[in-house]
Scaffold this active site. Structure first.
Site, PDB file in Angstrom:
ATOM      1  N   ASP A  33      21.137  28.208 -12.664  1.00  0.00           N
ATOM      2  CA  ASP A  33      20.923  27.227 -11.603  1.00  0.00           C
ATOM      3  C   ASP A  33      20.437  25.905 -12.166  1.00  0.00           C
ATOM      4  O   ASP A  33      20.135  25.791 -13.341  1.00  0.00           O
ATOM      5  CB  ASP A  33      19.865  27.746 -10.621  1.00  0.00           C
ATOM      6  CG  ASP A  33      20.376  28.909  -9.808  1.00  0.00           C
ATOM      7  OD1 ASP A  33      21.590  29.018  -9.630  1.00  0.00           O
ATOM      8  OD2 ASP A  33      19.533  29.708  -9.363  1.00  0.00           O
ATOM      9  N   LYS A  55      24.600  21.879 -10.242  1.00  0.00           N
ATOM     10  CA  LYS A  55      24.265  20.578 -10.846  1.00  0.00           C
ATOM     11  C   LYS A  55      23.379  19.711  -9.967  1.00  0.00           C
ATOM     12  O   LYS A  55      22.403  19.159 -10.401  1.00  0.00           O
ATOM     13  CB  LYS A  55      25.541  19.828 -11.225  1.00  0.00           C
ATOM     14  CG  LYS A  55      26.137  20.366 -12.501  1.00  0.00           C
ATOM     15  CD  LYS A  55      26.976  19.335 -13.210  1.00  0.00           C
ATOM     16  CE  LYS A  55      27.193  19.662 -14.676  1.00  0.00           C
ATOM     17  NZ  LYS A  55      27.720  20.994 -14.902  1.00  0.00           N
ATOM     18  N   MET A 166      11.298  24.897  -0.330  1.00  0.00           N
ATOM     19  CA  MET A 166      12.419  24.073   0.155  1.00  0.00           C
ATOM     20  C   MET A 166      12.044  23.319   1.434  1.00  0.00           C
ATOM     21  O   MET A 166      12.870  23.183   2.334  1.00  0.00           O
ATOM     22  CB  MET A 166      13.660  24.952   0.418  1.00  0.00           C
ATOM     23  CG  MET A 166      14.159  25.667  -0.820  1.00  0.00           C
ATOM     24  SD  MET A 166      15.467  26.843  -0.470  1.00  0.00           S
ATOM     25  CE  MET A 166      14.537  28.204   0.222  1.00  0.00           C
TER      26      MET A 166
END
Ligand code: SAH
Length: 242
Positions: A33, A55, A166
């Site tokens: 990742d 990416k 997150m």
């Protein structure tokens, strides 16, 4: 012919498990990742094929493609490592990948990692449970992709530490939901950016000001009385916001 779902830990390579380091060194191909620390990637042997499948958030390879890639690689290579930040089964979609491998009858082994959900607060000296302060800890996503954020109201409890992954971009809404759930506006919060890396940063404040804290992803948001604690001093940079 085996895919190893390996937790890379929160940052620095010496927070990897010994098993993870051993498997990484012996890998024929490593699929990783975006958030993997360069010090961890440096452990991969020079002859090992590396595939970066994340990416940037927008351009990341979609999950079905990753599942398919793992299956295809396992047909060609003996030891395929799927390297994920933190722990593979904590918001890493490791569970989905394991199911996809099982459906394709590919052997799969899992290696736990130190999750940022618990090690992140620790990096700021915050014990997520503490006698008399926090009876437990609840780890949730702040990524409210489908607008279903009722769970945030329900996890709000004055004696439970809430750890949000997150959640940076929607921190204002998250704070609102937690306050609707009963948390006081003055509830302490801490945000730990890039925990356990050389650029770690900690910002502290209160819940009703969470939206105004200047913080950047990737970061862990900690809400609850325990977030006001700092029981050790391993902090590289700390900002106090009142
Ligand atoms: N499986 C990972 C979590 C993946 S979700 C784990 O167990 O840690 C990605 C989120 O994790 C980021 O958006 C951020 O909220 C958090 N995160 C991961 N590594 C982090 C780090 N070193 N510092 C702060 N937050 C981190």
């Amino acid at each position: 012919m085996t895919v190893y779902l390996v937790g890379a830990g929160p940052g620095a390579c010496d927070l990897l498990t010994v098993r993870a380091a051993r498997i990484l060194k012996a890998a024929h191909v490593v699929v990783h990742d975006r958030l993997i620390d360069p010090s961890v990637l440096a452990l991969i042997g020079p002859g090992t094929l590396r595939i970066d499948v994340g990416k940037s958030p927008g351009a990341a390879t979609n999950q079905e493609q990753i599942n398919e890639l793992l299956v295809q690689l396992s047909r060609v290579h003996e030891r395929v490592v799927r390297l994920k930040g933190g722990d593979p089964f904590v918001f890493g979609r490791g569970g989905e990948e394991a199911l996809a491998l099982r459906a394709a009858q590919v052997a799969c082994e899992i290696v736990p990692g130190v999750t940022s959900a618990l090690a992140g607060p620790m990096a700021a000296g915050i014990p997520v449970t503490q006698r008399g302060i926090a009876k437990g800890v609840c780890v949730v996503t702040g990524h409210l992709a489908h607008g279903d954020d009722d769970y945030l109201r329900r996890v709000a409890h004055p004696e439970v530490t809430v750890v949000i992954l997150m959640g940076v971009s929607r921190r204002g809404e998250i704070a609102k939901r937690l306050m609707e759930g009963g948390l006081l506006p003055s509830t302490p919060v801490a945000v730990i950016e890039r925990a356990w890396t050389s650029s770690q940063r900690v910002v502290r404040g209160r819940l009703d000001r969470l939206a105004h804290l200047e913080v950047r992803s990737p970061a862990i948001i900690v809400v609850g009385e325990a977030s006001a604690l700092d029981v050790v001093s391993v902090i590289t940079e700390e900002v106090l916001v009142h």
